[in-house]
Design an enzyme around this catalytic site. Structure first.
Site, PDB file in Angstrom:
ATOM      1  CG  ASP A  98      56.626 -12.152  50.767  1.00 13.27           C
ATOM      2  OD1 ASP A  98      55.609 -12.286  51.466  1.00 13.27           O
ATOM      3  OD2 ASP A  98      57.214 -11.055  50.609  1.00 13.27           O
ATOM      4  CG  ASP A 200      58.670  -7.609  53.381  1.00 12.45           C
ATOM      5  OD1 ASP A 200      57.519  -7.779  53.804  1.00 12.45           O
ATOM      6  OD2 ASP A 200      59.629  -7.292  54.107  1.00 12.45           O
ATOM      7  CD  GLU A 255      54.384  -4.786  53.323  1.00 12.07           C
ATOM      8  OE1 GLU A 255      55.610  -4.954  53.321  1.00 12.07           O
ATOM      9  OE2 GLU A 255      53.671  -5.070  54.286  1.00 12.07           O
ATOM     10  CG  HIS A 329      51.630 -12.107  56.565  1.00  3.82           C
ATOM     11  ND1 HIS A 329      51.447 -11.404  55.387  1.00  3.82           N
ATOM     12  CD2 HIS A 329      52.855 -11.750  57.006  1.00  3.82           C
ATOM     13  CE1 HIS A 329      52.508 -10.678  55.127  1.00  3.82           C
ATOM     14  NE2 HIS A 329      53.373 -10.864  56.093  1.00  3.82           N
ATOM     15  CG  ASP A 330      52.093  -8.082  58.083  1.00  7.16           C
ATOM     16  OD1 ASP A 330      52.566  -7.494  57.092  1.00  7.16           O
ATOM     17  OD2 ASP A 330      52.676  -8.992  58.703  1.00  7.16           O
TER      18      ASP A 330
HETATM   19  O1  TEU Z   1      55.437  -5.756  56.778  1.00  3.79           O
HETATM   20  C1  TEU Z   1      55.868  -4.415  56.747  1.00  3.79           C
HETATM   21  C2  TEU Z   1      55.051  -3.578  57.600  1.00  3.79           C
HETATM   22  O2  TEU Z   1      54.819  -2.448  57.341  1.00  3.79           O
HETATM   23  C3  TEU Z   1      54.575  -4.208  58.847  1.00  3.79           C
HETATM   24  O3  TEU Z   1      55.348  -3.672  59.888  1.00  3.79           O
HETATM   25  C4  TEU Z   1      53.130  -3.895  59.013  1.00  3.79           C
HETATM   26  O4  TEU Z   1      52.917  -2.530  58.755  1.00  3.79           O
HETATM   27  C5  TEU Z   1      52.777  -4.171  60.422  1.00  3.79           C
HETATM   28  O5  TEU Z   1      53.195  -5.478  60.671  1.00  3.79           O
HETATM   29  C6  TEU Z   1      51.279  -4.012  60.590  1.00  3.79           C
HETATM   30  O6  TEU Z   1      51.015  -4.241  61.935  1.00  3.79           O
HETATM   31  C7  TEU Z   1      56.288  -6.629  56.023  1.00  3.79           C
HETATM   32  C8  TEU Z   1      55.774  -8.046  56.201  1.00  3.79           C
HETATM   33  O7  TEU Z   1      54.463  -8.145  55.659  1.00  3.79           O
HETATM   34  C9  TEU Z   1      55.791  -8.338  57.682  1.00  3.79           C
HETATM   35  O8  TEU Z   1      55.228  -9.630  57.935  1.00  3.79           O
HETATM   36  C10 TEU Z   1      57.237  -8.304  58.142  1.00  3.79           C
HETATM   37  O9  TEU Z   1      57.255  -8.506  59.547  1.00  3.79           O
HETATM   38  C11 TEU Z   1      57.888  -6.966  57.812  1.00  3.79           C
HETATM   39  O10 TEU Z   1      57.617  -6.516  56.493  1.00  3.79           O
HETATM   40  C12 TEU Z   1      59.408  -7.097  57.899  1.00  3.79           C
HETATM   41  O11 TEU Z   1      59.831  -7.941  56.838  1.00  3.79           O
END
Ligand code: TEU
Ligand code: CA
Length: 556
Positions: A98, A200, A255, A329-330
Site C-alpha cells: 500500500d 492510496d 485508489e 478496510h474503509d
Molecule cells: O481512503 C481514502 C478515502 O477516500 C477514504 O476517506 C474513504 O473515502 C472513506 O474512508 C470512506 O468512508 C484512503 C485509505 O483507504 C483510508 O483507509 C485512509 O484513511 C485514507 O486514504 C487516508 O490515508
C-alpha cells in the site's frame, strides 16, 4: 486485448492489524500473516494487497507513515517482512504494498524538519499557507476526518494542509524533491522483490495553485474541485511510470475516489503509461454527500447498482481494466451492505454477491473475511469505535453538532469503517483464534457460527464457494476476457448479464431479493450446462422460479 498476470489474478486484501496476532499483544502482525499463507494458498488467491505495514504512530492505523523504509513496531521487523515475502513467493502468491504518498505522518522526519522554520530545506515538502488572520485558516475546506483541513502551527505562524487527520500533512508533489524521494523509496521496495503497489488517494496528489473556499456541505467547504484529479496528476503518474513502474514486472492499482469512466481511461488506459487499473467508488459512495455526508443507513437500489456496474463494464472494455470489489478496510461488510445478513439469508446472499462480482470483467478483490461471509459488527455505543473517522464524525455531528444520537446512530453503525476492521474469525476458541491476548478491537460475537475452521471443513460453505469461483476464473478465459452485456436492466430484483468470448457465452443470473421470483432462461442458454450455483438446482427448463438470493451461471 493484451494478456497480463494481474488481469488473470484474484487479489486478497489483508488489513494486518486485524488479520492474525502471533505474539498475544492483541494486534495482528507479519508473523501472523505468514502463519496463514497456507490458508490463502488453499483458497486459491494469487496476490495479497497488504495495507500499510510501515512505521506509523497509528493515528489512522498505518495510513500515517513516519518511515517508509521500516516496519511498524506492532507488526514486527524487516526480517519478519522478508520472511513473509519469501514464504508468499514460495506459494506462488505475490505481495502488493500500500503506497501512501499523498501525505505522511506529522512524525515523519521530513515534516519534523519542515515545521522548524520557513527557510528549512524541507519546508516545501508540505503545503503551508498564511491564515486569513491568526484565528482563521486560509480557506473553508473540511478534512475527511472532520474539522478543518488546515492546522495552525505556532512555530512559524502558518497553517499546513491535511485532507485527512491533522497528523497526516499533505505532501507537496509540485516539489521535484518530493517526487524524487517517493520514486527512490518505491525503487527500494521493488528491488526487495515486491510485486506492485495499491496507491492510496493517488488522485489527490496534485492540487491547484489557487485554493479558494469550497461549496459548503454540512459544516465545511468541499476541497475536491481543487485537490482531486488536479492539473498535474497525470504528469506525475507518467513520471512515476517512466522512472519506476515501467522498470519492473509489477502491478499497480490507484485508489481514485470520485473517478469517472472517462478519467479512468486516462489513469488506467492500456497505453497511457500510468497505472494498470483504478478503484472506482460510485457503487459505495453513491450517497455522499448525503444528509450527514457519507453517513447514511440507506441501501443502494438494485437498478442504480446495475447501472453503475454495467457502465463501468461496457465503457472500459478494450480501453482500460476494471477493479472489482464490494468492500475493503474503509467500507461496511459486503453481505451487510449489498446482501442480506439475516441468518436465514446470509450464506446464500454472500455466495450470490460473490457470483455477481467474480463473473464480471476485471480483476476481483476479496477483502479479508469476505470469503467467510463475515458481517457488520453489532455496535452498542460509540466507545466501541477505534477508527478516527468514526470517532471524529460522532463527535462532530452528535456531541458538538446538531444531530440527535437516535438520528445519527443507525447511519454511523451501518457505514463505520470499523465494521471491516474487527478481527478475522479463525475458529470458535476465545477471540475467534485471532489472539491469545485482548484484541485491540472487539471480535464479532457471531464468530462461533462464522469462522474459517468450520468453513474450510464444510464443502457447502461461503469459503468453498469463493474457492470454486477462483478456480473457474483460472479454467475459463471467458471469465477474464469476455465482453459483458447487461440483461433485464429494469428489474428491481435480478442482476442478469452475459459474457462473450470467441463463440463461448456465459449467462449470469443473481437474485438480490428475499422472496421467490420467476425467471425465463433466454433461448440460446436453455439446456446449457451450469458451471456454478449457490442452490444446486436444476436449470434445464426455460421457465423457472428463483429462490431468495439464488445465483447460477450457465455456459454454452
Ligand atoms: O481512503 C481514502 C478515502 O477516500 C477514504 O476517506 C474513504 O473515502 C472513506 O474512508 C470512506 O468512508 C484512503 C485509505 O483507504 C483510508 O483507509 C485512509 O484513511 C485514507 O486514504 C487516508 O490515508
Ligand atoms: Ca501481535
Amino acid at each position: 486485448m493484451k494478456r497480463a498476470w494481474w488481469k488473470e489474478a484474484v487479489i486478497y486484501q489483508i488489513y494486518p492489524r486485524s488479520f492474525m496476532d502471533s505474539n498475544g499483544d492483541g494486534i495482528g502482525d507479519l508473523k501472523g500473516i505468514t502463519s496463514k499463507l497456507d490458508y490463502l494458498q488453499y483458497l486459491g488467491i494469487d496476490v495479497i494487497w497488504l495495507s500499510p505495514v510501515y512505521k506509523s504512530p497509528n493515528d489512522d492505523n498505518g495510513y500515517d507513515i513516519s518511515d517508509y523504509q521500516d516496519i511498524m513496531d506492532e507488526f514486527g521487523t524487516m526480517e519478519d517482512f522478508d520472511e513473509m515475502l519469501a514464504a508468499a513467493h514460495e506459494r506462488g502468491i505475490r505481495i502488493v504494498m500500500d503506497l501512501v504518498v499523498n501525505h505522511t505522518s506529522d512524525e515523519h522526519r521530513w515534516f519534523v524538519e519542515s515545521r522548524k522554520s520557513k527557510d528549512n530545506p524541507y519546508r516545501d515538502y508540505y503545503i503551508w499557507h498564511a491564515g486569513r488572520d491568526a484565528q482563521t485558516p486560509p480557506n473553508n475546506w473540511g478534512s475527511c476526518f472532520s474539522g478543518p483541513a488546515w492546522q495552525y502551527d505556532e512555530e512559524t505562524d502558518m497553517y499546513y494542509l491535511h485532507l485527512f487527520s491533522k497528523k497526516q500533512p499533505d505532501l507537496n508533489w509540485d516539489n521535484p524533491k518530493v517526487r524524487k524521494e517517493v520514486f527512490d523509496m518505491m525503487t527500494w521496495w521493488c528491488d526487495k522483490g515486491i510485486d506492485g503497489f495499491r496507491m492510496d488517494v493517488i488522485s489527490m496528489i496534485s492540487k491547484t495553485e489557487e485554493m479558494p473556499d469550497g461549496e459548503v456541505h454540512g459544516l465545511y467547504g468541499d476541497f475536491s474541485p481543487y485537490c482531486v484529479h488536479g492539473p498535474n496528476v497525470h504528469r506525475y503518474l507518467r513520471e512515476m511510470n517512466e522512472k519506476v513502474l515501467s522498470r519492473y514486472d509489477i502491478m499497480t492499482v490507484g485508489e481514485t475516489s470520485g473517478v469517472t469512466t472517462e478519467q479512468a481511461k486516462q489513469y488506467a488506459g492500456e497505453d497511457t503509461h500510468e497505472l494498470n487499473m483504478v478503484f472506482q467508488f460510485e457503487h459505495v459512495e453513491w450517497d455522499g454527500p448525503g444528509k450527514y455526508g457519507k453517513w447514511t443507513d440507506e441501501r443502494l437500489p438494485l437498478t442504480t447498482l446495475k447501472k453503475i456496474m454495467s457502465r463501468w463494464q461496457t465503457e472500459l472494455y478494450g480501453k482500460a481494466w476494471n477493479s472489482l470489489f464490494w468492500d475493503n478496510h474503509d467500507q461496511p461488510r459486503a453481505v451487510s451492505s449489498f446482501g442480506d445478513d439475516r441468518p436465514q439469508y446470509r450464506e446464500a446472499s454472500a455466495k450470490m454477491l460473490a457470483t455477481c462480482l467474480h463473473m464480471q470483467q476485471g480483476t476481483p478483490y476479496i477483502y479479508q473475511g469476505e470469503e467467510l461471509g463475515m458481517t457488520n459488527y453489532p455496535f452498542q455505543n460509540p466507545a466501541e469505535f477505534r477508527d478516527i473517522e468514526s470517532i471524529n464524525a460522532y463527535r462532530e455531528w452528535c456531541i458538538d453538532g446538531p444531530v440527535s444520537h437516535e438520528d445519527f446512530w443507525p447511519c454511523i453503525i451501518f457505514k463505520s469503517r470499523d465494521n471491516a476492521r474487527t478481527p478475522v474469525q479463525w475458529d470458535t476458541s476465545e477471540h475467534a483464534g485471532f489472539t491469545t491476548g485482548t484484541p485491540w478491537i472487539a471480535v464479532n460475537p457471531n464468530y462461533r457460527e462464522i469462522n474459517a475452521r468450520a468453513e474450510t471443513a464444510d464443502p457447502d460453505s461461503v469459503f468453498h464457494y469463493y474457492k470454486k469461483l477462483i478456480g473457474l476464473r483460472k479454467e475459463h478465459p471467458i471469465i477474464v476476457y469476455g465482453k459483458y452485456e447487461p440483461l433485464l436492466e429494469d428489474s428491481e430484483e435480478l442482476f442478469v448479464y452475459t459474457r462473450t468470448l470467441d463463440g463461448e457465452k456465459l449467462l449470469v443470473v443473481c437474485s438480490f431479493c428475499d422472496h421467490e421470483t420467476s425467471f425465463t432462461i433466454p433461448d440460446p442458454f436453455v439446456g446449457a450446462p451450469c458451471i456454478i450455483s449457490n442452490m444446486g438446482n436444476n436449470y434445464d427448463s426455460a421457465q423457472m422460479t428463483l429462490k431468495p438470493y439464488e445465483a447460477f451461471v450457465l455456459k454454452k
